[in-house]
Structure formats: C-alpha cells, structure tokens
Enzyme design. Structure first.
Site: not given
Ligand code: PLP
Length: 441
Positions: A172, A257, A286
């Site tokens: 994700f 990520d 986050k």
């Molecule tokens: N990358 C990862 C690993 C995530 O867990 C998330 C959100 O859960 C995101 C990206 C996306 O982040 P945002 O919701 O702040 O755009």
C-alpha cells in the site's frame, strides 16, 4: 477504565435539555452550542462525502493513550489514528510546540525559508544519515515525490527509457492516481482509468521474481519494510538486502516507503535500519507529525538535485506549523527513549497476542509484526470488521489490515499496564465473538 454506559452520558457532554432545544440535524445553526451524538451522526450522514465507512462514534477529546467520545465513553487507543499519534493525545510537548508556533508563524510558502523547516530538515538528516529533505503533507504525496525523483533522476542523465518501477503485490502506497498504481492490490485502482504505465508488481518476499522482473528500464524498486495495510507482514530475513543487491546490479534505485514503519514504530527510527542496508530514498508521514499532517522524502546528496526548481513542489509542504510539530515529535522520541520503548513494549505486546491466539485457536491463527506495529491474525472466514466492532465494545480501538488481521499500532507512549489492560479486553472480545458465532449457527 470501564467504558461508561451509553445511557449515562456525563452532563457536560450531553443532556436531555440539549437534545430537546437543539436545531434539527440537517439545519445546523452555525453557533457553538453543543450537539448530541445523534445530531452529529445525522449531519455526518447528510453532509460528509461517503468515501469512508466510519463506526458510529464521535470523538471529542484525547489524553495520552485514551480517547473519549461524545457519550463520555473512554477507549484505549491502539489505533492511534492508524499509526499516527506517536506521542498519544494532547502530549504537552507537542501541544506547546504547535500552540507557540501557531501564535508566531503558520505559513509563508516555499518562496522563502522558514526557521522551523530548516531546523527540521537538519535534524532529520542528522538522525537518519540522509542529506536532503523534501516536505509535503501526507504519505501519498511523499511517495509521489519518490516516484518522480526516480524517473526524473534517470531522465536528467539522458536515460529516458528507464522509468519502470518494481512494486509488490499486497503493498500500500497511497490513494493518489500514481500511488494506487504502485499499490499492489488491484481493487484500489479499479475504475480509476488507464493503468499507469511502467509499474510491475511481483510477490513480496520473492527475490527470484524481482530478479526476473528487473531490466535496464527499471528506475526503482518501491518497498515497505513491513507491509502494514497488507496485513502487518514483515519483510522476510534477507529480503531487503537482496533488493539492495538487485538494485545495485541493475543500476536502479531502492525506494523504501517508511510512511507506516518510520519514526520509531518498529523499534528503530526507520524500519530498514535493522536490515543493514541503506535505501536511495525514503518516504515518511504518519508518525512524523504525531497527528499534525506532514510528509517527507529524504535522499542522499547525490539525488539532492534530481527534482530541480519547477519540477515538483507543494504549497503547504514544510510550513512552520507542521515543521514545529515534527521537531517536537523527533525530540520526544529521543529524550523520552520512545524508540527503545517501542522495541521493548512491542515484544510484550507480541507475547500477549501470541498467548491470546493460542487460547483461541478456532478463531486466531497467530501474531506477527515488529515493535509496536503488530497484528493478531484471525482465521480465514472471520469477519475482520465484526471482530473490530466487538473489540471496540470492550473499549479498545484497533484497525483491520489485510481483511482479517487485527492491527495494533498504539502510541509509542503506551504503558505496559495499558498493554495488559487492552489485551485482557481483546481476549474477552474474542471469547464474545466465539459465542456470537455459535449463536449465529
Ligand atoms: N504508504 C504506506 C506504507 C501507508 O501505510 C500509507 C497509509 O496508510 C500511505 C503510504 C499513504 O499515506 P497517506 O494516507 O498519508 O497519504
């Protein structure tokens, strides 16, 4: 902290008099008079865009690891805004940093420097070993920046055909058009137009599959150190080192990520640190702002010029207020030893979850995770959302990941006593779930 009954709301939150004198739900008077839970839920139903499926709970305040709703019910917050509230709720250091900064300077744009942002960039680089920071407002944006960085880096070197990205099934990376295309669950991009060209998904953990997918057109490998949304799946041992080697062999970048795994959550500041490798770029969000929106991409000097002026930007990115919040979080992580704490308390939580799983083998399969990013894996056929609701009735907030994994991402300030309290409640909820499923036949 027994949840207070719905029928006995504390007088300061909800009274019969309030309810009888209040305006009809769909015709709000725009004053600051108190609204009942029902009124708020009606207004939400009438006016909020329907892209979420929230529980019928309206929160009004939080303190430490506890949230309180409009009915006066208190919950142990093991969701922490989906791994966001690293310092819990109303942490004095974060509150002070935001309030003082709001009173001083909130926004100036990237036409100028601002003190808090310059200091945050320096502090993040000092702590992580990267050299340059780009700031934005969310994880999806940070990943967009990382994708643009990889493509533009090779473009600038004249290698215009090197634009393909290897990403992983079950991953994700966000909800923007580009990041749903990086995300390894096809449902997230269904209906959103032509697939973004140049993304190859391969199974997570499978180095042979990555090797087979590599080629001279690959600009980057995009990976999470623990697949959070995918069901709290840590990278198998040696996987990240294998990706590093493959990226080097094929001249591509390794892009990690760290949106969910970063900022101490997995027991080190960044999730990749325990693997012994260094990525070419990472994304953060986050926990970075502890609840205040901020995202970042960190890179080494050799990639610091990959997005020259005019190629990328964000109006709000790096604003003084978000930067002050992130500086407060970073300082607290170290001053209060929250990263070591995440490791130690994560081990305690993991042990308790393993015990719960062993006690309910008909409903639970086991537990997994790193630090304070952990999952209780429910058996196939158990409805994750129903389990979540039952746990919530016991006064604990969790999230579901990967359909049937109950995900525990408490604030890093969580205490051992709160972990024990939550586990007792989760254990009770799972027993209840069994009784309900037997009753349902
Ligand atoms: N990358 C990862 C690993 C995530 O867990 C998330 C959100 O859960 C995101 C990206 C996306 O982040 P945002 O919701 O702040 O755009």
């Amino acid at each position: 902290m027994a949840p207070t009954s719905h029928k006995t709301p504390p007088p300061e939150l909800d009274t019969a008099a309030d309810r009888s004198s209040a305006a009809p739900p769909t015709m709000p008077s725009f004053d600051d008079s108190h609204r009942t839970t029902d009124e708020l839920l009606h207004l939400a139903d009438a006016h909020l865009f329907k892209n979420y499926r929230p529980a019928s709970v309206v929160f009004v305040r939080g303190q430490g690891s506890t949230l309180e709703d409009t009915e006066g019910r208190k919950y142990l917050d093991f969701a922490a805004g989906v791994a966001v509230n690293a310092l819990g709720h109303a942490h004095p250091r974060l509150v002070r940093a935001i309030s003082e900064q709001a009173a001083r300077l909130m926004h100036v744009s990237n036409y100028f420097f601002n003190e808090e942002n310059v200091l945050l960039a320096a502090e993040l680089c000092e702590r992580t070993g990267f050299d340059r920071a780009f700031f934005c407002n969310s994880g999806g944006e940070a990943n967009e920046a990382m994708l643009k960085l990889a493509r533009r880096h090779f473009y600038a070197k004249g290698d215009k055909s090197r634009y393909r990205v290897i990403a992983f099934e079950n991953s994700f990376h966000g909800r923007t058009i580009a990041t749903v295309n990086l995300t390894g669950t096809p449902a997230y991009r269904e209906g959103f137009g032509p697939v973004l060209e140049g993304v190859t998904h391969v199974p997570y953990g499978d180095l042979d599959a990555v090797s087979a997918a590599m080629g001279p057109d690959v600009c980057g490998i995009f990976v999470e150190t623990v697949q959070g949304e995918g069901g709290v799946l840590p990278a198998p041992p040696g996987f990240l080192a294998g990706l590093r080697a493959l990226a080097d062999e094929h001249g591509s970048l390794l892009l990690v990520d760290e949106v969910q795994t970063g900022m101490g959550r997995t027991g080190s500041l960044l999730g990749f640190e325990r693997s012994g490798i260094r990525p070419d770029a990472i994304s953060l969000a986050k926990g970075l702002g502890g609840g205040f929106p901020i995202g970042a991409m960190l890179v080494p000097e050799r990639l610091g010029g990959a997005l020259p002026p005019g190629t990328h930007g964000s109006t709000f990115g790096g604003n003084p207020l978000a930067s002050a919040a992130a500086r407060a979080v970073l300082a607290a992580l170290y001053d209060d030893k929250l990263i070591e704490g995440a490791r130690a308390k994560g081990a305690i939580l993991g042990k308790r979850l393993a015990e719960i799983a062993a006690k309910h083998p008909d409903l639970c399969e086991g537990e997994r995770g790193e630090g304070l990013l952990r999952g209780l894996i429910m058996k196939k056929g158990v409805d994750g959302r129903a389990a979540l609701a039952t746990v919530r009735e016991e006064g604990v907030l969790l999230t579901v990941a990967g359909g049937r994994v109950l995900r525990f991402t408490p604030p890093l300030i969580i205490t051992e006593a709160e972990i024990e309290d939550a586990c007792v409640r989760v254990d009770r909820a799972i027993s209840k779930l069994r009784i309900e499923s037997i009753a349902a036949g």
